[in-house]
Design a protein around this motif. Structure first.
Motif, PDB file in Angstrom:
ATOM      1  N   ASN A 165       0.837  -1.191   0.000  1.00  0.00           N
ATOM      2  CA  ASN A 165       0.000   0.000   0.000  1.00  0.00           C
ATOM      3  C   ASN A 165       0.879   1.250   0.000  1.00  0.00           C
ATOM      4  O   ASN A 165       1.847   1.339   0.757  1.00  0.00           O
ATOM      5  CB  ASN A 165      -0.898  -0.021   1.238  1.00  0.00           C
ATOM      6  N   LEU A 166       0.563   2.222  -0.856  1.00  0.00           N
ATOM      7  CA  LEU A 166       1.446   3.380  -1.036  1.00  0.00           C
ATOM      8  C   LEU A 166       1.502   4.275   0.196  1.00  0.00           C
ATOM      9  O   LEU A 166       2.553   4.821   0.527  1.00  0.00           O
ATOM     10  CB  LEU A 166       1.011   4.166  -2.264  1.00  0.00           C
ATOM     11  N   LYS A 167       0.381   4.441   0.880  1.00  0.00           N
ATOM     12  CA  LYS A 167       0.402   5.228   2.114  1.00  0.00           C
ATOM     13  C   LYS A 167       1.229   4.505   3.186  1.00  0.00           C
ATOM     14  O   LYS A 167       1.954   5.139   3.963  1.00  0.00           O
ATOM     15  CB  LYS A 167      -1.011   5.491   2.610  1.00  0.00           C
ATOM     16  N   LEU A 168       1.120   3.199   3.216  1.00  0.00           N
ATOM     17  CA  LEU A 168       1.932   2.417   4.151  1.00  0.00           C
ATOM     18  C   LEU A 168       3.412   2.548   3.805  1.00  0.00           C
ATOM     19  O   LEU A 168       4.263   2.609   4.691  1.00  0.00           O
ATOM     20  CB  LEU A 168       1.507   0.949   4.113  1.00  0.00           C
ATOM     21  N   ALA A 198       4.851   5.218   2.415  1.00  0.00           N
ATOM     22  CA  ALA A 198       5.283   6.535   2.885  1.00  0.00           C
ATOM     23  C   ALA A 198       5.464   6.546   4.396  1.00  0.00           C
ATOM     24  O   ALA A 198       6.423   7.126   4.920  1.00  0.00           O
ATOM     25  CB  ALA A 198       4.262   7.593   2.474  1.00  0.00           C
ATOM     26  N   LEU A 199       4.547   5.887   5.108  1.00  0.00           N
ATOM     27  CA  LEU A 199       4.657   5.803   6.566  1.00  0.00           C
ATOM     28  C   LEU A 199       5.922   5.054   6.964  1.00  0.00           C
ATOM     29  O   LEU A 199       6.642   5.480   7.886  1.00  0.00           O
ATOM     30  CB  LEU A 199       3.432   5.089   7.135  1.00  0.00           C
ATOM     31  N   LEU A 200       6.222   3.955   6.282  1.00  0.00           N
ATOM     32  CA  LEU A 200       7.424   3.190   6.590  1.00  0.00           C
ATOM     33  C   LEU A 200       8.681   4.017   6.350  1.00  0.00           C
ATOM     34  O   LEU A 200       9.633   3.976   7.137  1.00  0.00           O
ATOM     35  CB  LEU A 200       7.465   1.911   5.749  1.00  0.00           C
ATOM     36  N   ALA A 201       8.696   4.803   5.276  1.00  0.00           N
ATOM     37  CA  ALA A 201       9.852   5.664   4.985  1.00  0.00           C
ATOM     38  C   ALA A 201      10.067   6.664   6.113  1.00  0.00           C
ATOM     39  O   ALA A 201      11.197   6.864   6.580  1.00  0.00           O
ATOM     40  CB  ALA A 201       9.645   6.394   3.662  1.00  0.00           C
ATOM     41  N   ALA A 202       8.995   7.305   6.569  1.00  0.00           N
ATOM     42  CA  ALA A 202       9.102   8.292   7.648  1.00  0.00           C
ATOM     43  C   ALA A 202       9.568   7.642   8.947  1.00  0.00           C
ATOM     44  O   ALA A 202      10.365   8.220   9.696  1.00  0.00           O
ATOM     45  CB  ALA A 202       7.756   8.989   7.854  1.00  0.00           C
ATOM     46  N   ILE A 203       9.093   6.428   9.221  1.00  0.00           N
ATOM     47  CA  ILE A 203       9.524   5.702  10.423  1.00  0.00           C
ATOM     48  C   ILE A 203      11.014   5.381  10.337  1.00  0.00           C
ATOM     49  O   ILE A 203      11.767   5.570  11.303  1.00  0.00           O
ATOM     50  CB  ILE A 203       8.706   4.414  10.599  1.00  0.00           C
ATOM     51  N   LEU A 204      11.454   4.908   9.184  1.00  0.00           N
ATOM     52  CA  LEU A 204      12.875   4.564   9.016  1.00  0.00           C
ATOM     53  C   LEU A 204      13.758   5.787   9.214  1.00  0.00           C
ATOM     54  O   LEU A 204      14.816   5.699   9.850  1.00  0.00           O
ATOM     55  CB  LEU A 204      13.100   3.957   7.628  1.00  0.00           C
ATOM     56  N   TRP A 205      13.355   6.935   8.681  1.00  0.00           N
ATOM     57  CA  TRP A 205      14.155   8.155   8.858  1.00  0.00           C
ATOM     58  C   TRP A 205      14.272   8.533  10.335  1.00  0.00           C
ATOM     59  O   TRP A 205      15.251   9.138  10.755  1.00  0.00           O
ATOM     60  CB  TRP A 205      13.562   9.307   8.053  1.00  0.00           C
ATOM     61  N   PRO A 257      14.122   3.897   1.997  1.00  0.00           N
ATOM     62  CA  PRO A 257      13.039   4.862   2.223  1.00  0.00           C
ATOM     63  C   PRO A 257      12.846   5.854   1.081  1.00  0.00           C
ATOM     64  O   PRO A 257      11.709   6.272   0.825  1.00  0.00           O
ATOM     65  CB  PRO A 257      13.452   5.577   3.522  1.00  0.00           C
ATOM     66  N   PHE A 258      13.929   6.237   0.378  1.00  0.00           N
ATOM     67  CA  PHE A 258      13.753   7.156  -0.746  1.00  0.00           C
ATOM     68  C   PHE A 258      12.960   6.497  -1.868  1.00  0.00           C
ATOM     69  O   PHE A 258      12.131   7.156  -2.523  1.00  0.00           O
ATOM     70  CB  PHE A 258      15.103   7.655  -1.258  1.00  0.00           C
ATOM     71  N   ILE A 259      13.198   5.207  -2.112  1.00  0.00           N
ATOM     72  CA  ILE A 259      12.418   4.505  -3.129  1.00  0.00           C
ATOM     73  C   ILE A 259      10.945   4.479  -2.735  1.00  0.00           C
ATOM     74  O   ILE A 259      10.062   4.774  -3.538  1.00  0.00           O
ATOM     75  CB  ILE A 259      12.947   3.069  -3.322  1.00  0.00           C
ATOM     76  N   LEU A 260      10.665   4.123  -1.484  1.00  0.00           N
ATOM     77  CA  LEU A 260       9.289   4.072  -0.995  1.00  0.00           C
ATOM     78  C   LEU A 260       8.639   5.452  -1.055  1.00  0.00           C
ATOM     79  O   LEU A 260       7.481   5.594  -1.478  1.00  0.00           O
ATOM     80  CB  LEU A 260       9.271   3.554   0.446  1.00  0.00           C
ATOM     81  N   THR A 312      -0.425  14.691  -0.278  1.00  0.00           N
ATOM     82  CA  THR A 312      -0.896  13.540   0.491  1.00  0.00           C
ATOM     83  C   THR A 312       0.223  12.897   1.284  1.00  0.00           C
ATOM     84  O   THR A 312       0.028  12.425   2.406  1.00  0.00           O
ATOM     85  CB  THR A 312      -1.514  12.494  -0.455  1.00  0.00           C
ATOM     86  N   VAL A 313       1.434  12.909   0.728  1.00  0.00           N
ATOM     87  CA  VAL A 313       2.536  12.159   1.314  1.00  0.00           C
ATOM     88  C   VAL A 313       3.308  12.950   2.366  1.00  0.00           C
ATOM     89  O   VAL A 313       3.709  12.396   3.405  1.00  0.00           O
ATOM     90  CB  VAL A 313       3.497  11.691   0.189  1.00  0.00           C
TER      91      VAL A 313
END
Length: 285
Positions: A2-5, A7-14, A217-220, A232-233
Motif C-alpha cells: 500500500n502506497l500510504k503504508l 510513505a509511513l514506513l519511509a518516515a519511520i525509518l528516517w 526509504p527514498f524509493i518508498l 498527500t505524502v
C-alpha cells in the motif's frame, strides 16, 4: 505494498537515523554524510541504470549539493549535537520554510493560513529548544536550521527547473546522492574528518544508514509521491520526530520535557495547517 503504508514506513525509518548516529557511529559528521550519500546513491543507480542528460549537469550539481551535500553534512552535525527528537523536529519545518523560499524565489506569496502555519511552527521550535535542566547546543540548532534551509531550497529549485523527462525519480535521486557524497568525501579528506578506526558496530551502523535508512526509504517515498501526490505524502514526515523521541527515551533515557512535547505538537500542528491550507487553495483555471 500500500502506497500510504510505504510513505509511513519511509518516515519511520528516517526516525531511526538519529539513534543510529548517536549510538553506533563515530563522531565524524562529514564522513558519515559521505558514506550515507555514496552508499545509497550507488545502490539506487544500480537499480535505475540511467545517465544524466547532456546540458543538465550544472543544475544537477547544484541540486546534489543542496539536497544531499550540504543537507547531510548539516543534518549529521545536528544529529550528533542534539537529542534525536529535537533534531528530528527541525526537519518537519521543511514544508514551512519552503513556503517562504517559494515566496522569495518563485513569486508565490503565501496565503494567510500558510503564514499562520509558519508562525505556529516557529513557536513550536522555540519551545523544543528550551529545556529546564540544561541549554540546547546552539551550534546543533544552527546546523539543524541550516539543513532545513538547504533541503528546502533544493526542493524549490527542483520545482523551478523541473526533472528531465528521460530520468526516473530513482535515477534523479541517485545522481544527486552521488554528487553530494563525492563532495562530502573530498571535504572529509581535506579537513581530516575521518575516524581513527571503525569497529564492527560502526560498519554495521554505516551499512544500515546507507541501505535501510537512505536507499530503501527514498524509493518508498518517491513511489508514493508519484502515485498519490506530495500533498498527500508530506504529512507523514510528522512521524519522524515522534519515532526519534521514542527511541531516545527507550534506548538513551533522554526524555523530553513537557514544554518540549508541547513544542513538537505545535510544529506538527503548523505542518497540518499548511497542508490543509494547500488542499483548500483554489486551483488555477
Amino acid at each position: 505494498m500500500n502506497l500510504k503504508l510505504a510513505a509511513l514506513l519511509a518516515a519511520i525509518l528516517w526516525g531511526f537515523t538519529y539513534i543510529i548516529t548517536t549510538t553506533m557511529l563515530p563522531h565524524n559528521p562529514i564522513f558519515i554524510g559521505a558514506v550515507r550519500a555514496l552508499g545509497g546513491g550507488l545502490l539506487l543507480l544500480a537499480i535505475a541504470r540511467q545517465r544524466v542528460p547532456k546540458g543538465y549537469w550544472p543544475k544537477l550539481i547544484a541540486l546534489g549539493t543542496l539536497n544531499f551535500g550540504a543537507f547531510f553534512a548539516l543534518l549529521f552535525i545536528s544529529a550528533i549535537r542534539l537529542p534525536g527528537g529535537v533534531a528530528g523536529t527541525f526537519q518537519t519545518l521543511g514544508p514551512l520554510v519552503a513556503i517562504l523560499l517559494a515566496w522569495a524565489l518563485l513569486s508565490q506569496p503565501p496565503t494567510l493560513m500558510k503564514i499562520v502555519s509558519i508562525l505556529i511552527g516557529a513557536v513550536g521550535v522555540t519551545l523544543v529548544i528550551l529545556r529546564g535542566d540544561a541549554g540546547i547546543d546552539m551550534l546543533g540548532v544552527a546546523a539543524a536550521l541550516a539543513s532545513v534551509v538547504a533541503g528546502s531550497l533544493g526542493g524549490i529549485l527542483i520545482n523551478r527547473w523541473g526533472r528531465p523527462a528521460e530520468m526516473s525519480l530513482v535515477s534523479f535521486t541517485a545522481w544527486q546522492l552521488l554528487i553530494g557524497g563525492t563532495e562530502l568525501a573530498v571535504l572529509a579528506l581535506v579537513i581530516g574528518d575521518l575516524p581513527a578506526s571503525l569497529d564492527w558496530t560502526s560498519v554495521l551502523g554505516l551499512s544500515v544508514l546507507a541501505v535501510v535508512l537512505t536507499a530503501l526509504p527514498f524509493i518508498l517515498w518517491f513511489r508514493a509521491i508519484v502515485a498519490l501526490g506530495a500533498a498527500t505524502v508530506i504529512p507523514f514526515v510528522l512521524v519522524t520526530p515522534v519515532v526519534a523521541f521514542i527511541l531516545d527515551a527507550v534506548i538513551r533515557n533522554v526524555v523530553p520535557s513537557p514544554l518540549q512535547l508541547v513544542g513538537v505538537v505545535l510544529v506538527m500542528a503548523g505542518l497540518i495547517v499548511n497542508q490543509w491550507a494547500g488542499a483548500r487553495a483554489p486551483k488555477p483555471a
